[in-house]
Design an enzyme around this catalytic site. Structure first.
Site, PDB file in Angstrom:
ATOM      1  CD  GLU A 244     -26.858  30.643   6.874  1.00  0.00           C
ATOM      2  OE1 GLU A 244     -28.082  30.596   7.129  1.00  0.00           O
ATOM      3  OE2 GLU A 244     -25.983  30.703   7.742  1.00  0.00           O
ATOM      4  CB  CYS A 278     -33.392  35.120   3.724  1.00  0.00           C
ATOM      5  SG  CYS A 278     -32.145  36.036   4.650  1.00  0.00           S
TER       6      CYS A 278
HETATM    7  P1  NAD Z   1     -31.385  30.588  -6.013  1.00  0.00           P
HETATM    8  O1  NAD Z   1     -31.328  29.365  -5.166  1.00  0.00           O
HETATM    9  O2  NAD Z   1     -32.227  30.560  -7.219  1.00  0.00           O
HETATM   10  O3  NAD Z   1     -29.910  30.986  -6.499  1.00  0.00           O
HETATM   11  C1  NAD Z   1     -28.859  31.245  -5.587  1.00  0.00           C
HETATM   12  C2  NAD Z   1     -27.533  31.011  -6.292  1.00  0.00           C
HETATM   13  O4  NAD Z   1     -27.390  29.614  -6.572  1.00  0.00           O
HETATM   14  C3  NAD Z   1     -27.395  31.704  -7.636  1.00  0.00           C
HETATM   15  O5  NAD Z   1     -26.060  32.118  -7.781  1.00  0.00           O
HETATM   16  C4  NAD Z   1     -27.763  30.605  -8.631  1.00  0.00           C
HETATM   17  O6  NAD Z   1     -27.206  30.797  -9.908  1.00  0.00           O
HETATM   18  C5  NAD Z   1     -27.191  29.373  -7.961  1.00  0.00           C
HETATM   19  N1  NAD Z   1     -27.859  28.094  -8.216  1.00  0.00           N
HETATM   20  C6  NAD Z   1     -29.175  27.872  -8.478  1.00  0.00           C
HETATM   21  N2  NAD Z   1     -29.408  26.543  -8.557  1.00  0.00           N
HETATM   22  C7  NAD Z   1     -28.227  25.917  -8.319  1.00  0.00           C
HETATM   23  C8  NAD Z   1     -27.824  24.542  -8.249  1.00  0.00           C
HETATM   24  N3  NAD Z   1     -28.686  23.541  -8.440  1.00  0.00           N
HETATM   25  N4  NAD Z   1     -26.523  24.263  -7.992  1.00  0.00           N
HETATM   26  C9  NAD Z   1     -25.624  25.248  -7.772  1.00  0.00           C
HETATM   27  N5  NAD Z   1     -25.952  26.571  -7.831  1.00  0.00           N
HETATM   28  C10 NAD Z   1     -27.242  26.898  -8.096  1.00  0.00           C
HETATM   29  O7  NAD Z   1     -31.814  31.787  -5.040  1.00  0.00           O
HETATM   30  P2  NAD Z   1     -32.036  33.321  -5.416  1.00  0.00           P
HETATM   31  O8  NAD Z   1     -33.332  33.466  -6.138  1.00  0.00           O
HETATM   32  O9  NAD Z   1     -30.812  33.879  -6.016  1.00  0.00           O
HETATM   33  O10 NAD Z   1     -32.150  33.966  -3.960  1.00  0.00           O
HETATM   34  C11 NAD Z   1     -33.336  33.980  -3.218  1.00  0.00           C
HETATM   35  C12 NAD Z   1     -33.334  32.875  -2.176  1.00  0.00           C
HETATM   36  O11 NAD Z   1     -32.192  33.016  -1.316  1.00  0.00           O
HETATM   37  C13 NAD Z   1     -34.531  32.965  -1.247  1.00  0.00           C
HETATM   38  O12 NAD Z   1     -35.025  31.674  -1.007  1.00  0.00           O
HETATM   39  C14 NAD Z   1     -33.953  33.580   0.013  1.00  0.00           C
HETATM   40  O13 NAD Z   1     -34.698  33.321   1.185  1.00  0.00           O
HETATM   41  C15 NAD Z   1     -32.600  32.943   0.046  1.00  0.00           C
HETATM   42  N6  NAD Z   1     -31.673  33.684   0.902  1.00  0.00           N
HETATM   43  C16 NAD Z   1     -31.304  33.142   2.097  1.00  0.00           C
HETATM   44  C17 NAD Z   1     -30.462  33.841   2.953  1.00  0.00           C
HETATM   45  C18 NAD Z   1     -30.045  33.277   4.289  1.00  0.00           C
HETATM   46  O14 NAD Z   1     -29.161  33.848   4.913  1.00  0.00           O
HETATM   47  N7  NAD Z   1     -30.634  32.198   4.760  1.00  0.00           N
HETATM   48  C19 NAD Z   1     -29.989  35.100   2.577  1.00  0.00           C
HETATM   49  C20 NAD Z   1     -30.376  35.626   1.332  1.00  0.00           C
HETATM   50  C21 NAD Z   1     -31.223  34.906   0.501  1.00  0.00           C
END
Ligand code: NAD
Length: 469
Positions: A244, A278
């Site tokens: 997501e 998001c």
């Molecule tokens: P992020 O991708 O930086 O991090 C999300 C999670 O993934 C964190 O726990 C992080 O430590 C981990 N992570 C980061 N890189 C990784 C990798 N290469 N491998 C495995 N794990 C990894 O995102 P964020 O800044 O925490 O959240 C914001 C983003 O989330 C925005 O793009 C937002 O739109 C999205 N989001 C989407 C939804 C949805 O339902 N589609 C809901 C909420 C947030």
């Protein structure tokens, strides 16, 4: 057998000298607390423990698993206030919104269990010659990797159906919000058998180690770039994934729209959670005939929003989660203004991690700010003459998570909604669907989906057992 406090500890603090994840209130800089980082090399052992625990967890009936999880729902209700306070302190969300998130999770917990239990029960399908039973078996060990912007709801939507399906789960919450996510997880861990749910603390490094470990599925919510990385890494082991990802949601305002309602929605949905949602409205397409009135209304409403620390009375908009996110948003605004956009509200300095709610007009669809996710309090308004242009512009983005169409003629608004690429579109409202509908992003906003009966089944392996009638 309930397993209380020992599982409430992180899966493995480094012996002797743990490295700590320090949690800081982004509005005030005050310490919120700290948790020990899980060493990446401890993750395979945690996965092994999860695999052992999963055998007896999956040996229980669906009803037995759900019955255990119901007690977790009761703990969540009891602890809602305290968890909401932590959410507000760890990521800056106004306390009313934080309470809204946690009470929504607590109030919906039992319904989620009921829905998952029905979805994952065996189902019979027959034709003249064959009697088939679809069974939904657990996949094994699942990883849930979650973001900080809804630090309680995001884990709940994946972890609970995964557990109901009979999987063991390793939750890795965001490094920005480990404490409130852990408090939510403890409600479950205190009633579950040991190691059925474990929490991994850390950042990208721990996320990568988890994806590389011997797991069967990854349910990820986060950015598009991390999602791409996870898909590639998971592909090497043919591991199941649900991604997501980010959004760049359009709002189309038709000429006959109720302008007050459309402007109120645009304001709320551009600035809620300081735009760190998001399904924030990030691109607004408004018909030229009504644009001056609409723009003035949005600007007026934006200027009236009280900004400050999340626990201050009447605050509607908090800070960005950290300085990096603030710099990213300011850079996008600065570039938009350099490319010809005009600020009708905001775009003025604010201290600390705060960004003033900003309304940009004179925006065109080819500007840089219309391409990448902003994830900040910015409303970008583009005027259109022909509805076909607005739809084409809305669909030019690789993101296609949510969207909205405002118009008095609902049939016409629906026909516009059908032509948008977004996975979820609201007519005269936000994009969230009725109970039982999935949470789904199209194009590069999602890969697979969760929630609703079909979503819950993504955490199981469907098998078909058939006999002659
Ligand atoms: P992020 O991708 O930086 O991090 C999300 C999670 O993934 C964190 O726990 C992080 O430590 C981990 N992570 C980061 N890189 C990784 C990798 N290469 N491998 C495995 N794990 C990894 O995102 P964020 O800044 O925490 O959240 C914001 C983003 O989330 C925005 O793009 C937002 O739109 C999205 N989001 C989407 C939804 C949805 O339902 N589609 C809901 C909420 C947030």
């Amino acid at each position: 057998m309930p397993h209380a406090s020992p599982t409430a500890a992180p899966i493995s603090a480094a012996p002797g000298h743990p490295t700590w994840l320090e949690s800081v209130d982004p509005a005030t800089g005050e310490d919120v607390g700290r948790v020990p980082v899980t060493p990446a090399e401890a993750i395979p052992l945690a996965v092994h423990r999860a695999r052992v625990a999963q055998r007896s967890w999956s040996g229980m009936t669906l009803a037995e698993r759900v019955s255990i999880l119901r007690s977790a729902g009761e703990l969540l209700v009891q602890r809602s206030e305290a968890i909401a306070d932590l959410v507000s302190r760890e990521m800056g969300k106004p306390i009313a919104d934080a309470k809204g998130e946690v009470s929504h999770a607590a109030a919906g917990f039992n319904e989620l269990l009921d829905e998952a239990m029905v979805a994952l029960a065996p189902e019979v399908r027959e034709d003249k010659a064959t009697h088939s039973t679809l069974v939904f078996d657990p996949l094994g060990v699942c990883a849930a990797i979650t973001p900080w912007n809804f630090p309680v709801l995001m884990p709940q939507e994946c972890v609970v159906p995964a557990l109901v399906a009979g999987n063991a789960v390793l939750l890795k919450p965001s490094e920005e919000t480990p404490i409130c996510a852990f408090e939510w997880a403890k409600c479950l861990m205190e009633v579950l058998p040991a190691d059925v749910l474990q929490v991994v603390f850390g950042d990208e490094a721990q996320g990568k180690a988890l994806v590389a470990a011997d797991i069967d599925m990854i349910a990820f919510t986060g950015s598009r770039s991390a999602g791409k990385h996870i898909l590639e890494a998971a592909g090497r082991g043919l591991k199941r994934v649900i991604l997501e990802l980010g959004g760049k949601d359009p709002l189309i305002v038709l000429p006959d729209a109720d302008l007050e309602a459309a402007a109120a929605f645009a304001t709320r949905n551009s600035f809620r959670n300081a735009g760190q949602v998001c399904v924030s409205t990030e691109r607004i397409y408004v018909h030229r005939s009504i644009a001056p009135t609409f723009e003035a209304k949005v600007a007026e409403k934006a200027k009236a929003l009280k900004q400050g620390p999340g626990r201050e009375e009447g605050v509607a908009i908090g800070p960005m989660v950290n300085a990096r996110q603030k710099a990213h948003v300011l850079r996008q605004i600065e570039t938009a203004v350099a490319e010809g956009a005009k600020a009708m509200a905001g775009n003025e300095p604010r201290p600390g991690n705060f960004v003033a709610p900003t309304v940009l007009v004179n925006v065109t669809n080819d500007m840089t700010i219309m391409r990448e996710e902003t994830f900040g309090p910015v409303a970008c308004i583009v005027r259109y003459d022909e509805i076909d242009h607005a739809i084409r512009w809305a669909n030019e983005s690789p993101y296609a998570l949510g969207g909205a169409v405002f118009g008095a003629d609902v049939a016409q608004a629906e026909s516009v909604a059908r032509r948008l690429h977004s996975g979820m579109v609201g007519i005269n409202r936000g994009c969230g669907g009725a109970k039982g509908t999935p949470w789904v992003g199209a194009k590069q906003s999602g890969y697979g989906y969760h929630s609703g009966p079909d979503g819950h089944r993504q955490f199981a392996q469907v098998r078909v057992i058939s006999r002659a009638k």
